[in-house]
Design a protein around this motif. Sequence first.
Motif, PDB file in Angstrom:
ATOM      1  N   PHE A  15      -8.504   3.942  -1.092  1.00  0.00           N
ATOM      2  CA  PHE A  15      -7.608   2.932  -1.638  1.00  0.00           C
ATOM      3  C   PHE A  15      -6.735   3.554  -2.730  1.00  0.00           C
ATOM      4  N   ARG A  16      -5.534   2.978  -2.890  1.00  0.00           N
ATOM      5  CA  ARG A  16      -4.656   3.389  -3.986  1.00  0.00           C
ATOM      6  C   ARG A  16      -4.284   2.155  -4.797  1.00  0.00           C
ATOM      7  N   ASN A  17      -4.343   2.305  -6.126  1.00  0.00           N
ATOM      8  CA  ASN A  17      -3.952   1.212  -6.994  1.00  0.00           C
ATOM      9  C   ASN A  17      -2.437   1.031  -6.916  1.00  0.00           C
ATOM     10  N   ARG A  18      -2.023  -0.188  -6.612  1.00  0.00           N
ATOM     11  CA  ARG A  18      -0.603  -0.442  -6.380  1.00  0.00           C
ATOM     12  C   ARG A  18       0.243  -0.215  -7.627  1.00  0.00           C
ATOM     13  N   GLU A  19      -0.327  -0.385  -8.812  1.00  0.00           N
ATOM     14  CA  GLU A  19       0.436  -0.249 -10.048  1.00  0.00           C
ATOM     15  C   GLU A  19       0.402   1.173 -10.603  1.00  0.00           C
ATOM     16  N   THR A  20      -0.791   1.750 -10.690  1.00  0.00           N
ATOM     17  CA  THR A  20      -0.919   3.064 -11.340  1.00  0.00           C
ATOM     18  C   THR A  20      -0.845   4.234 -10.365  1.00  0.00           C
ATOM     19  N   GLY A  21      -1.067   3.976  -9.085  1.00  0.00           N
ATOM     20  CA  GLY A  21      -1.047   5.050  -8.094  1.00  0.00           C
ATOM     21  C   GLY A  21      -2.336   5.854  -8.046  1.00  0.00           C
ATOM     22  N   VAL A  22      -3.326   5.463  -8.844  1.00  0.00           N
ATOM     23  CA  VAL A  22      -4.610   6.173  -8.852  1.00  0.00           C
ATOM     24  C   VAL A  22      -5.350   5.934  -7.536  1.00  0.00           C
ATOM     25  N   LEU A  23      -5.996   6.990  -7.043  1.00  0.00           N
ATOM     26  CA  LEU A  23      -6.723   6.920  -5.784  1.00  0.00           C
ATOM     27  C   LEU A  23      -8.216   6.703  -6.053  1.00  0.00           C
ATOM     28  N   LEU A  24      -8.845   5.843  -5.232  1.00  0.00           N
ATOM     29  CA  LEU A  24     -10.285   5.651  -5.310  1.00  0.00           C
ATOM     30  C   LEU A  24     -10.851   5.596  -3.897  1.00  0.00           C
ATOM     31  N   THR A  25     -11.849   6.420  -3.641  1.00  0.00           N
ATOM     32  CA  THR A  25     -12.527   6.443  -2.347  1.00  0.00           C
ATOM     33  C   THR A  25     -13.858   5.715  -2.479  1.00  0.00           C
ATOM     34  N   VAL A  26     -14.198   4.934  -1.464  1.00  0.00           N
ATOM     35  CA  VAL A  26     -15.495   4.260  -1.443  1.00  0.00           C
ATOM     36  C   VAL A  26     -16.215   4.625  -0.147  1.00  0.00           C
ATOM     37  N   SER A  27     -17.509   4.460  -0.150  1.00  0.00           N
ATOM     38  CA  SER A  27     -18.309   4.808   1.021  1.00  0.00           C
ATOM     39  C   SER A  27     -18.265   3.712   2.076  1.00  0.00           C
ATOM     40  N   GLU A  28     -18.376   4.108   3.321  1.00  0.00           N
ATOM     41  CA  GLU A  28     -18.621   3.148   4.385  1.00  0.00           C
ATOM     42  C   GLU A  28     -19.999   2.522   4.169  1.00  0.00           C
ATOM     43  N   ASP A  68     -10.143  -5.718  -6.457  1.00  0.00           N
ATOM     44  CA  ASP A  68      -9.256  -6.822  -6.095  1.00  0.00           C
ATOM     45  C   ASP A  68      -8.233  -6.265  -5.110  1.00  0.00           C
ATOM     46  N   LEU A  69      -8.278  -6.720  -3.866  1.00  0.00           N
ATOM     47  CA  LEU A  69      -7.443  -6.135  -2.817  1.00  0.00           C
ATOM     48  C   LEU A  69      -5.962  -6.502  -2.957  1.00  0.00           C
ATOM     49  N   SER A  70      -5.649  -7.382  -3.882  1.00  0.00           N
ATOM     50  CA  SER A  70      -4.233  -7.612  -4.181  1.00  0.00           C
ATOM     51  C   SER A  70      -3.699  -6.500  -5.080  1.00  0.00           C
ATOM     52  N   GLU A  71      -4.617  -5.776  -5.728  1.00  0.00           N
ATOM     53  CA  GLU A  71      -4.249  -4.675  -6.621  1.00  0.00           C
ATOM     54  C   GLU A  71      -4.472  -3.307  -5.983  1.00  0.00           C
ATOM     55  N   TRP A  72      -5.338  -3.258  -4.974  1.00  0.00           N
ATOM     56  CA  TRP A  72      -5.688  -1.990  -4.321  1.00  0.00           C
ATOM     57  C   TRP A  72      -5.301  -2.031  -2.845  1.00  0.00           C
ATOM     58  N   GLU A  73      -4.528  -1.069  -2.421  1.00  0.00           N
ATOM     59  CA  GLU A  73      -4.081  -0.985  -1.026  1.00  0.00           C
ATOM     60  C   GLU A  73      -4.945   0.019  -0.259  1.00  0.00           C
ATOM     61  N   LYS A  74      -5.476  -0.426   0.866  1.00  0.00           N
ATOM     62  CA  LYS A  74      -6.222   0.495   1.737  1.00  0.00           C
ATOM     63  C   LYS A  74      -5.227   1.400   2.447  1.00  0.00           C
ATOM     64  N   ILE A  75      -5.378   2.697   2.266  1.00  0.00           N
ATOM     65  CA  ILE A  75      -4.401   3.616   2.854  1.00  0.00           C
ATOM     66  C   ILE A  75      -5.010   4.566   3.879  1.00  0.00           C
ATOM     67  N   MET A  76      -6.338   4.628   3.944  1.00  0.00           N
ATOM     68  CA  MET A  76      -6.925   5.591   4.873  1.00  0.00           C
ATOM     69  C   MET A  76      -8.392   5.258   5.120  1.00  0.00           C
ATOM     70  N   ASP A  77      -8.835   5.494   6.389  1.00  0.00           N
ATOM     71  CA  ASP A  77     -10.256   5.383   6.714  1.00  0.00           C
ATOM     72  C   ASP A  77     -10.632   6.526   7.632  1.00  0.00           C
ATOM     73  N   THR A  78     -11.830   6.469   8.189  1.00  0.00           N
ATOM     74  CA  THR A  78     -12.341   7.613   8.953  1.00  0.00           C
ATOM     75  C   THR A  78     -11.493   7.967  10.170  1.00  0.00           C
ATOM     76  N   GLU A  79     -10.729   6.987  10.707  1.00  0.00           N
ATOM     77  CA  GLU A  79      -9.918   7.237  11.904  1.00  0.00           C
ATOM     78  C   GLU A  79      -8.504   7.696  11.602  1.00  0.00           C
ATOM     79  N   SER A  80      -8.135   7.767  10.342  1.00  0.00           N
ATOM     80  CA  SER A  80      -6.753   8.117   9.986  1.00  0.00           C
ATOM     81  C   SER A  80      -6.403   9.542  10.424  1.00  0.00           C
TER      82      SER A  80
END
Length: 428
Positions: free
Chosen positions: A199-212, A266-278
Motif C-alpha cells: 500500500f502507498r499513503n495517498r498523501e505522504t507517498g510512504v509505502l507500507l507492506t503487509v502480510s497475506e 484506513d483504505l481511503s488514505e492508503w491505496e493498494k498498489i501491488m499484491d503477489t500477482e503483480s
Amino acid sequence: MEFSFVIRQLQLDGSPDLEISERFWEDSGKTFPGTGNIDFLTPEKVAENFQYTGVDGELLPEVRKLAADVNGGPELSRWFWHQHYVLEGELTKVSEVQKFPLLKNLLGEKAFTYNFLLSLSLIPKALEFHGARGIPEKVTRDTFADMAVWVRHNQNTLNVFGLSERHLGWTQSYLRGMLFQLGRLQYNQASLGFKAVVFRNRETGVLLTVSEPEVEYNSEGLRDGADDNWDKTGGWLSEYKERGGKLVANPILPTGFAMRKTVILDLSEWEKIMDTESPMLNIHIPAEGGAMTVEACADSIQQATEFFPKYFPEYSFKGFKCYSWFLDISFEKFLAETSNIIKFQRAGYLVPTAGGSEETLLRVFGEQVKKTGLAAAPRKSSMQRAVAEFVESGGQLRPGGCFVLTEDLPWGSNKYRNDLSILKRDYL
C-alpha cells in the motif's frame, strides 16, 4: 528404436524420473535424421554455436570430439536428438529439465560435456528469437555467455568440463528467451510472488507492506520452518481482514521482518498498489561479472527500464523484485556496513520468504558441500569463514526477497529505509 532398448544401451536403467524423458519419444523419432546425419553436431556447426557461450576456445576440440562420437553412435544419437527435440520445442518445463538423467555410467565425466553440447544445440533457435525481437547483439552475447560462468564453476568445484543437470535446466531460461543480461544483472518477467500486499499513503507517498493472511512466522518475524526448524513456542499466524473501509493486517517492515502487532489502515488514505500477482521484472544475480556495487546495479536496472519497454512492449511491469540467498538478512549480523551485499539489501524493501540454507551454502562453498558437508567445506575467503562460523554457532541461513517500484528509483536511493522512521512514528 524402442525407448526401453535405448535406456538399457545407455546404462540408464533404474534412473529416476525416466517418464519425463520418455514423453514425445515416438514424435521425435519421426524427425530423427539418422545416425551420423545430425547437422548441428558437425564440426562447423559446433564451432559456430560455441562462439556464443563465452567458453575458452581451447576447449572447443573436446566438444567437437564428443559431438562426433554422439553423432556416430546409433543409440546415443537417437537419445541426443530426442532430448534436443523436446528442449527446442519447449515441450517440458524448465524444472523438469533438471531431472534429465546424467549419462555418467556411459560417458563418465564427459556426461557433463554432453549436457553442454545439448545446450549448444539450442543456440540457433535462441538466436532466431533474439533476431525477431531486434535485440542488440551485445545483449545476446552477454546473456549466452552465462554458460561459461557455470562451466568455470564446475571446473573449479567438480573438476569436470560441462554442465550439471541443475545447470542444464538453468540454461533453458535464456535459451528460451526468458532471461536477459543487462550489465551486471539478469532479468526475467515474473509476478511479485511474495506473500505480501503493498500500500502507498495517498498523501505522504510512504509505502507500507503487509502480510497475506495465515502466513506462518517465527518469533523474529521471519517465515517459520526454514530447514524444517519450527518455532514451537513463539510462532504465529498473520491476519488480513478488510471491513468497513478499514484493513487490519500485520505490517512487514522494509528491513524484512513481519510484526506480530497488527495495524489498522484506513483504505481511503492508503491505496493498494501491488499484491503477489503483480507483474514485475525479476532480478537474478549472476555469479560472475564484477563487484556488485550500488553504481553497477543502478546502471543495470536503468538499462532494464529502457530495454523491456522497447523489446517487449506488451509487458507492463510495476517494478523489480528479487528472491535470493543474497538477501539473507542474517548477513547484517556478520558482514560490514561497507559490504556490497548489505548495500544491495538496503536499496530495496525486504520481505521475509520461505526457504532454507541449501542455496547459500552452494553459492558460498561450491557444489562439493552437498557431499562433504559444512565441516569439510573450504575456508579460503572471508565470506566462507564468516558464514561457517555463523552456522556452526547455531545461526540459521535463509533466502530473502525484496522489491523496488519503478517510481521509487533510482536504485540505491534507499527510499524505503529512509521512510522507515516515518512509518514507525506516524503509522505503526
